[in-house]
Design an enzyme around this catalytic site. Structure first.
Site, short mmCIF file in Angstrom:
data_model
loop_
_atom_site.label_atom_id
_atom_site.label_comp_id
_atom_site.label_asym_id
_atom_site.label_seq_id
_atom_site.Cartn_x
_atom_site.Cartn_y
_atom_site.Cartn_z
N HIS A 1 0.84 -1.20 0.00
CA HIS A 1 0.00 0.00 0.00
C HIS A 1 0.88 1.26 0.00
O HIS A 1 0.61 2.21 -0.73
CB HIS A 1 -0.88 0.06 1.25
N SER B 1 -3.03 -8.00 2.75
CA SER B 1 -3.24 -7.90 4.20
C SER B 1 -3.62 -9.26 4.80
O SER B 1 -3.16 -9.61 5.89
CB SER B 1 -4.34 -6.88 4.50
N LYS C 1 -18.06 -5.99 6.19
CA LYS C 1 -16.73 -6.60 6.07
C LYS C 1 -16.12 -6.76 7.47
O LYS C 1 -15.98 -5.78 8.20
CB LYS C 1 -15.84 -5.69 5.22
N ARG D 1 -2.54 -5.96 -8.63
CA ARG D 1 -1.62 -7.11 -8.60
C ARG D 1 -2.04 -8.09 -9.69
O ARG D 1 -3.21 -8.09 -10.10
CB ARG D 1 -1.68 -7.79 -7.22
P1 ADP Z 1 -9.81 -3.36 -0.57
O1 ADP Z 1 -9.84 -1.90 -0.88
O2 ADP Z 1 -10.20 -4.20 -1.75
O3 ADP Z 1 -10.48 -3.76 0.69
P2 ADP Z 1 -7.05 -3.19 0.35
O4 ADP Z 1 -7.36 -2.25 1.43
O5 ADP Z 1 -6.19 -4.35 0.75
O6 ADP Z 1 -8.28 -3.79 -0.39
O7 ADP Z 1 -6.28 -2.45 -0.81
C1 ADP Z 1 -6.58 -1.18 -1.31
C2 ADP Z 1 -6.02 -1.07 -2.71
O8 ADP Z 1 -4.62 -1.34 -2.71
C3 ADP Z 1 -6.60 -2.06 -3.72
O9 ADP Z 1 -6.69 -1.42 -4.97
C4 ADP Z 1 -5.60 -3.19 -3.77
O10 ADP Z 1 -5.64 -3.86 -5.01
C5 ADP Z 1 -4.31 -2.38 -3.61
N1 ADP Z 1 -3.22 -3.21 -3.06
C6 ADP Z 1 -3.22 -3.96 -1.95
N2 ADP Z 1 -2.03 -4.58 -1.78
C7 ADP Z 1 -1.26 -4.22 -2.84
C8 ADP Z 1 0.07 -4.53 -3.27
N3 ADP Z 1 0.84 -5.39 -2.58
N4 ADP Z 1 0.52 -3.98 -4.40
C9 ADP Z 1 -0.28 -3.14 -5.11
N5 ADP Z 1 -1.53 -2.79 -4.78
C10 ADP Z 1 -2.02 -3.32 -3.66
#
Ligand code: ADP
Length: 163
Positions: free
Chosen positions: A18, A130, A42, A92
């Site tokens: 992130h 995560s 969620k 990803r």
């Molecule tokens: P969500 O918003 O789907 O609940 P997250 O909070 O984990 O998921 O992630 C927020 C955003 O960051 C999403 O667009 C996710 O694809 C992206 N993201 C999460 N981990 C990574 C990573 N390792 N590399 C690139 N983008 C990531």
């Protein structure tokens, strides 16, 4: 007009993947808001307050010039109310595409003035998520190189409390 973008997510918890997306967004946009998107259906390990505190701590530690906020509701409504024209999402390989595609389509249908921009993951973080962090930590594995130290401490405390 400053180019305002928003990076929404659950951040349960924030990972180095992130942070990489945040830093790279800052190279492109004039103003970036990290939005803790609250979705009551969620189930999360950390509460909204805990995650907001974690975000604030890491942003201060990393000296990143971003705004932090939380919101329960439609993302495009938040964008409209705050004059934000771009949603940033990280991408990803394989796993993210379908979900992100649908989400971007839905948001575009809800408000065609807001564009979704995808930033491709860095190869160092392409498998980082995560849920993987929580899974490894729960089984006492080492993930200290994948998350900020303050979040590592929080995870240790959280899992100790649960056992
Ligand atoms: P969500 O918003 O789907 O609940 P997250 O909070 O984990 O998921 O992630 C927020 C955003 O960051 C999403 O667009 C996710 O694809 C992206 N993201 C999460 N981990 C990574 C990573 N390792 N590399 C690139 N983008 C990531």
């Amino acid at each position: 007009m400053p180019r305002k973008a928003i990076y929404p997510g659950t951040f349960d918890p924030l990972t180095n993947g992130h942070i990489d997306i945040i830093k790279r967004s800052l190279d492109i946009f004039d103003e970036l808001t990290i939005l803790l998107a609250i979705n009551p259906s969620k189930k999360t390990l950390f509460t909204t307050e805990e995650r907001l505190k974690q975000l604030k701590t890491v942003i201060e530690e990393e000296k990143l010039n971003v705004k932090i906020d939380s919101y329960e509701g439609l993302l495009v409504n938040y964008c409209k109310a705050n004059g934000i024209g771009v949603i940033v999402r990280g991408l990803r390989p394989l796993v993210d595409f379908e979900y992100e595609f649908e989400l971007a389509m839905a948001n575009r249908e809800l408000n065609s003035e807001v564009e979704t921009v995808f930033i491709i993951t860095d190869q160092k973080y392409f498998y980082l998520r995560s849920s993987l962090i929580k899974g490894i930590m729960e089984l006492d594995g080492d993930v200290s190189d994948k998350i900020p130290p303050s979040i590592h401490d929080d995870l240790i405390k959280k899992f100790k409390k649960q056992t």
